[in-house]
Design a protein around this motif. Structure first.
Motif, PDB file in Angstrom:
ATOM      1  N   PRO A 298       5.409   1.415  -8.789  1.00 43.54           N
ATOM      2  CA  PRO A 298       6.174   0.191  -9.005  1.00 43.54           C
ATOM      3  C   PRO A 298       5.561  -1.027  -8.324  1.00 43.54           C
ATOM      4  N   ALA A 299       4.907  -0.799  -7.174  1.00 39.13           N
ATOM      5  CA  ALA A 299       4.341  -1.922  -6.423  1.00 39.13           C
ATOM      6  C   ALA A 299       3.239  -1.409  -5.512  1.00 39.13           C
ATOM      7  N   LEU A 300       2.469  -2.336  -4.949  1.00 43.16           N
ATOM      8  CA  LEU A 300       1.404  -1.972  -4.011  1.00 43.16           C
ATOM      9  C   LEU A 300       1.949  -1.139  -2.857  1.00 43.16           C
ATOM     10  N   LEU A 301       3.133  -1.498  -2.374  1.00 37.45           N
ATOM     11  CA  LEU A 301       3.695  -0.785  -1.233  1.00 37.45           C
ATOM     12  C   LEU A 301       3.850   0.698  -1.512  1.00 37.45           C
ATOM     13  N   ASP A 302       4.279   1.047  -2.712  1.00 34.02           N
ATOM     14  CA  ASP A 302       4.483   2.461  -3.050  1.00 34.02           C
ATOM     15  C   ASP A 302       3.173   3.235  -2.981  1.00 34.02           C
ATOM     16  N   ALA A 303       2.082   2.639  -3.468  1.00 33.23           N
ATOM     17  CA  ALA A 303       0.780   3.297  -3.406  1.00 33.23           C
ATOM     18  C   ALA A 303       0.331   3.475  -1.960  1.00 33.23           C
TER      19      ALA A 303
END
Length: 380
Positions: free
Chosen positions: A310-315
């Motif tokens: 969903p977003a960079l943070l999730d990765a």
């Protein structure tokens, strides 16, 4: 404790520190003030500006909770690291703090951070409007402005259901006594009385309320708003309609609630791509995988963000759980990072203003990569 904040290069906003609880004070039936002891080697790290917040990391039954809290020192000790914590969900950190936290326990905290501060305008009239727990950063701002600028005036309006719900009312009364000619505090009780001095603060009632307090938008009047999304959005729009300069209206949310504001309360609608140096021509806009380099706490981390992230943070969190974040709703700004290379699209967010976005900052909980490679710096 020294409350002077070093320059940005002198302290990192990432990393975690275990601090002992030196005092627990019960404020209302559902709120507690927690003071942390900061040892001498960490005093520069935990020096803070009025309006900044910290993130508390708490572990329970194999689960990690992160919550952001404004630093709200008592009037007699402006350098103290104190948090006002209100009970939320029955199994949340607020409930734990209210029922189990005790002197001598340790909490894991990030360093203070945040951009919700008053502008430096000597002699200004600062109008602060809070809803519920939104009083915590504004109380610190009021005290800081009154102490550092002997020519300013401060008006603080606190909207709460009843007088019993008014956090920090006794401390604000002491502040009023200390600055009787320059500080005005008013509690607007939403379940008692009639507008403009009672009932909910609405678009129609706000101008009448400010007029009753001899306050109008102008070049020497700044506004700071903090509370639930609906209140902040309503007040911001009413001030804009009354002629307030948007650059002099700052805001912060403590919760989105059921009715997120449109546009976001920080004054920025869903944003266009945020870029570092121009991306390589022909870079894919919807890549199968993006190489993401993240700089934080003095280290370099590399992950691959896939199309299902969903977003960079999730990765980043898959391999690096220490990456900074708290709310994951685009509210607190704890996951803010600067885009150094590549390009990202930032979805709806409520923490960054137009200047920060123009400078290349994004919230990694709301950012999706638009090319083959992206580099973001959490320490910037």
């Amino acid at each position: 404790m020294n409350s002077v904040v070093p320059t940005d290069g002198a302290r990192r906003r990432t990393g975690w520190h275990r601090l002992p609880v030196s005092a627990v004070q019960y404020l209302t039936r559902d709120a507690v003030a927690v003071t942390l002891d900061v040892a001498a080697p960490l005093r520069d790290t935990f020096a803070h500006r009025p309006g900044e917040h910290v993130v508390v990391r708490h572990h329970r039954a194999g689960e990690e909770l992160r919550r952001s809290y404004s630093v709200c020192p008592p009037p007699e000790d402006p350098g103290a690291l104190r948090l006002v914590i209100k009970k939320g969900a029955p199994d949340g950190f607020g409930a734990y703090a209210l029922t189990r936290l005790a002197q001598g326990d340790r909490l894991e905290l990030s360093a203070p951070t945040g951009a919700f501060t008053l502008p430096e305008r000597p002699g200004a009239h600062h109008v602060l409007i809070a809803g519920g727990s939104g009083i915590t950063p504004l109380a610190a701002m009021a005290a800081g402005a009154l102490r550092t600028d002997p020519t300013c005036r401060v008006l603080l309006v606190h909207s709460v259901p009843t007088a019993a719900d008014a956090l920090l009312a006794d401390e604000l009364a002491l502040l009023k006594d200390a600055f009787v000619d320059r500080f005005t505090v008013l509690h607007v009780l939403t379940r008692e009385g009639r507008p403009p001095l009672g009932g909910r603060i609405g678009a129609a009632g706000l101008p009448r309320l400010l007029a009753a307090l001899d306050t109008r938008p102008g070049p020497d009047t700044t506004f700071a708003l903090c509370g639930p999304a609906g209140l902040v959005a309503t007040v911001r729009q009413a001030l804009t309609d009354a002629g307030a300069d948007p650059a002099l209206v700052r805001s912060e949310l403590f919760a989105l609630g059921d009715d997120p504001p449109t546009p976001p309360a920080a004054g920025t609608p869903p944003t266009p791509p945020v870029a570092g140096p121009p991306p390589v021509p022909g870079a894919p806009r919807t890549p199968e995988g993006t190489r993401v380099t993240a700089l934080y706490d003095g280290h370099r981390r590399v992950v691959t963000a896939g199309p299902r992230d969903p977003a960079l943070l999730d990765a980043l969190l898959r391999d690096h759980p220490d990456v900074p974040y708290a709310c994951r709703e685009g509210i607190c700004g704890s996951c803010r990072a600067k885009v150094l290379t590549g390009e990202v699209a930032t979805g709806p967010q409520y923490a960054l203003d137009a200047g920060q976005l123009a400078a290349g900052y994004t919230l990694t909980c709301r950012a999706r990569p638009l090319g083959a490679e992206v580099t973001v710096d959490f320490d910037a």
